[in-house]
Write a protein that holds these residues in place. Structure first.
Motif, PDB file in Angstrom:
ATOM      1  N   MET A 110       6.240  -6.023   9.945  1.00 20.93           N
ATOM      2  CA  MET A 110       5.219  -6.086   8.851  1.00 20.93           C
ATOM      3  C   MET A 110       5.911  -6.639   7.440  1.00 20.93           C
ATOM      4  O   MET A 110       7.277  -6.200   7.040  1.00 20.93           O
ATOM      5  CB  MET A 110       4.576  -4.690   8.502  1.00 20.93           C
ATOM      6  N   LYS A 111       5.494  -7.534   6.784  1.00 21.46           N
ATOM      7  CA  LYS A 111       5.896  -8.118   5.453  1.00 21.46           C
ATOM      8  C   LYS A 111       5.258  -7.057   4.412  1.00 21.46           C
ATOM      9  O   LYS A 111       4.001  -7.181   4.346  1.00 21.46           O
ATOM     10  CB  LYS A 111       5.272  -9.543   5.397  1.00 21.46           C
ATOM     11  N   VAL A 112       5.792  -6.617   3.267  1.00 20.13           N
ATOM     12  CA  VAL A 112       5.444  -6.176   2.346  1.00 20.13           C
ATOM     13  C   VAL A 112       5.310  -7.169   1.284  1.00 20.13           C
ATOM     14  O   VAL A 112       6.400  -7.356   0.696  1.00 20.13           O
ATOM     15  CB  VAL A 112       5.881  -4.714   1.977  1.00 20.13           C
ATOM     16  N   GLY A 115      -1.049 -12.069   9.340  1.00 21.64           N
ATOM     17  CA  GLY A 115      -2.367 -12.410   8.442  1.00 21.64           C
ATOM     18  C   GLY A 115      -3.284 -11.425   8.381  1.00 21.64           C
ATOM     19  O   GLY A 115      -4.523 -11.369   7.758  1.00 21.64           O
ATOM     20  N   GLU A 116      -3.143 -10.117   8.961  1.00 20.44           N
ATOM     21  CA  GLU A 116      -4.101  -8.986   8.958  1.00 20.44           C
ATOM     22  C   GLU A 116      -3.382  -7.866   7.775  1.00 20.44           C
ATOM     23  O   GLU A 116      -2.274  -7.564   7.820  1.00 20.44           O
ATOM     24  CB  GLU A 116      -4.146  -8.451  10.181  1.00 20.44           C
ATOM     25  N   ASN A 161      -4.064   3.522   4.619  1.00 18.96           N
ATOM     26  CA  ASN A 161      -3.711   2.803   5.847  1.00 18.96           C
ATOM     27  C   ASN A 161      -4.931   2.393   6.664  1.00 18.96           C
ATOM     28  O   ASN A 161      -5.912   3.508   6.885  1.00 18.96           O
ATOM     29  CB  ASN A 161      -2.858   4.113   6.755  1.00 18.96           C
ATOM     30  N   LEU A 162      -5.136   1.106   6.703  1.00 19.31           N
ATOM     31  CA  LEU A 162      -6.166   0.611   7.542  1.00 19.31           C
ATOM     32  C   LEU A 162      -6.168   0.697   9.096  1.00 19.31           C
ATOM     33  O   LEU A 162      -6.954   0.498   9.651  1.00 19.31           O
ATOM     34  CB  LEU A 162      -6.497  -0.739   6.800  1.00 19.31           C
ATOM     35  N   ARG A 163      -4.918   0.027   9.403  1.00 23.20           N
ATOM     36  CA  ARG A 163      -4.754   0.032  10.795  1.00 23.20           C
ATOM     37  C   ARG A 163      -3.168   0.110  11.123  1.00 23.20           C
ATOM     38  O   ARG A 163      -2.316  -0.359  10.456  1.00 23.20           O
ATOM     39  CB  ARG A 163      -5.085  -1.392  11.158  1.00 23.20           C
ATOM     40  N   GLY A 164      -2.914   0.557  12.365  1.00 18.32           N
ATOM     41  CA  GLY A 164      -1.617   0.780  12.965  1.00 18.32           C
ATOM     42  C   GLY A 164      -0.873   2.147  12.290  1.00 18.32           C
ATOM     43  O   GLY A 164      -1.492   2.863  11.526  1.00 18.32           O
ATOM     44  N   ASN A 165       0.592   1.870  12.227  1.00 16.91           N
ATOM     45  CA  ASN A 165       1.212   3.236  11.811  1.00 16.91           C
ATOM     46  C   ASN A 165       2.478   2.511  10.888  1.00 16.91           C
ATOM     47  O   ASN A 165       3.696   2.919  10.905  1.00 16.91           O
ATOM     48  CB  ASN A 165       1.720   3.850  12.866  1.00 16.91           C
ATOM     49  N   LYS A 166       2.220   1.662  10.075  1.00 16.90           N
ATOM     50  CA  LYS A 166       3.341   0.979   9.069  1.00 16.90           C
ATOM     51  C   LYS A 166       3.112   1.366   7.797  1.00 16.90           C
ATOM     52  O   LYS A 166       3.860   1.042   6.903  1.00 16.90           O
ATOM     53  CB  LYS A 166       3.162  -0.652   9.381  1.00 16.90           C
ATOM     54  N   GLN A 167       2.613   2.575   7.614  1.00 21.10           N
ATOM     55  CA  GLN A 167       2.288   2.949   6.092  1.00 21.10           C
ATOM     56  C   GLN A 167       3.668   3.479   5.761  1.00 21.10           C
ATOM     57  O   GLN A 167       4.087   3.467   4.517  1.00 21.10           O
ATOM     58  CB  GLN A 167       1.295   3.944   6.015  1.00 21.10           C
ATOM     59  N   ARG A 168       4.699   4.179   6.711  1.00 19.38           N
ATOM     60  CA  ARG A 168       6.101   4.588   6.157  1.00 19.38           C
ATOM     61  C   ARG A 168       6.710   3.599   5.708  1.00 19.38           C
ATOM     62  O   ARG A 168       7.425   3.619   4.679  1.00 19.38           O
ATOM     63  CB  ARG A 168       6.727   5.052   7.577  1.00 19.38           C
TER      64      ARG A 168
END
Length: 136
Positions: free
Chosen positions: A1-3, A49-50, A73-80
């Motif tokens: 994931m790109k921040v 793109g999401e 957090n909209l989708r997945g588990n990338k919030q960390r």
């Protein structure tokens, strides 16, 4: 994931966050409207793109610290990954204090990242980031 990190009044903030900020169901679920200003920075987690997650961080003039708010957090588990980027940016690189508002659902998540309770309320709480001794 790109921040991606955006200044609060960057036109891209309105393009990315605007659809959420103007969605009545999203506002009702959040409990308050999304706002931005020149004191905000937005961190947006994007993959293929999401938009997966986003949050705003605002400089608090009265306490001279950064205040993390509008965390979603909209989708997945990338919030960390997203919040770790916020922590690194402000506490390690800029040496600023970092506070966060959290609802009951996200408390455990913030505790695991090193936040501690500052003010406890019924549904929303004010937390403060306190790095672990080995992180300092």
């Amino acid at each position: 994931m790109k921040v991606e990190v955006l200044m609060g009044t960057d036109p891209k903030v309105y393009e990315i966050i605007g659809p959420f900020a103007m969605d009545l169901n999203f506002i009702k679920a959040n409990g308050y409207p999304l706002t931005t200003s020149s004191l905000h920075k937005w961190f947006v987690g994007i993959e293929e793109g999401e938009i997966l997650c986003f949050c705003s961080v605002k400089y608090a003039l009265t306490t001279k610290t950064m205040q993390l708010g509008n965390f979603f957090n909209l989708r997945g588990n990338k919030q960390r990954q997203l919040i770790t980027k916020v922590i690194k940016t402000f506490t390690k690189e800029k040496q600023l204090g970092l506070n966060a508002f959290s609802n009951n659902d996200n408390l455990e998540f913030f505790y695991k990242l090193g936040f501690v309770m500052q003010t406890e309320n019924k549904e929303w709480h004010n937390l403060k980031y306190e790095p672990k001794k080995e992180e300092e």
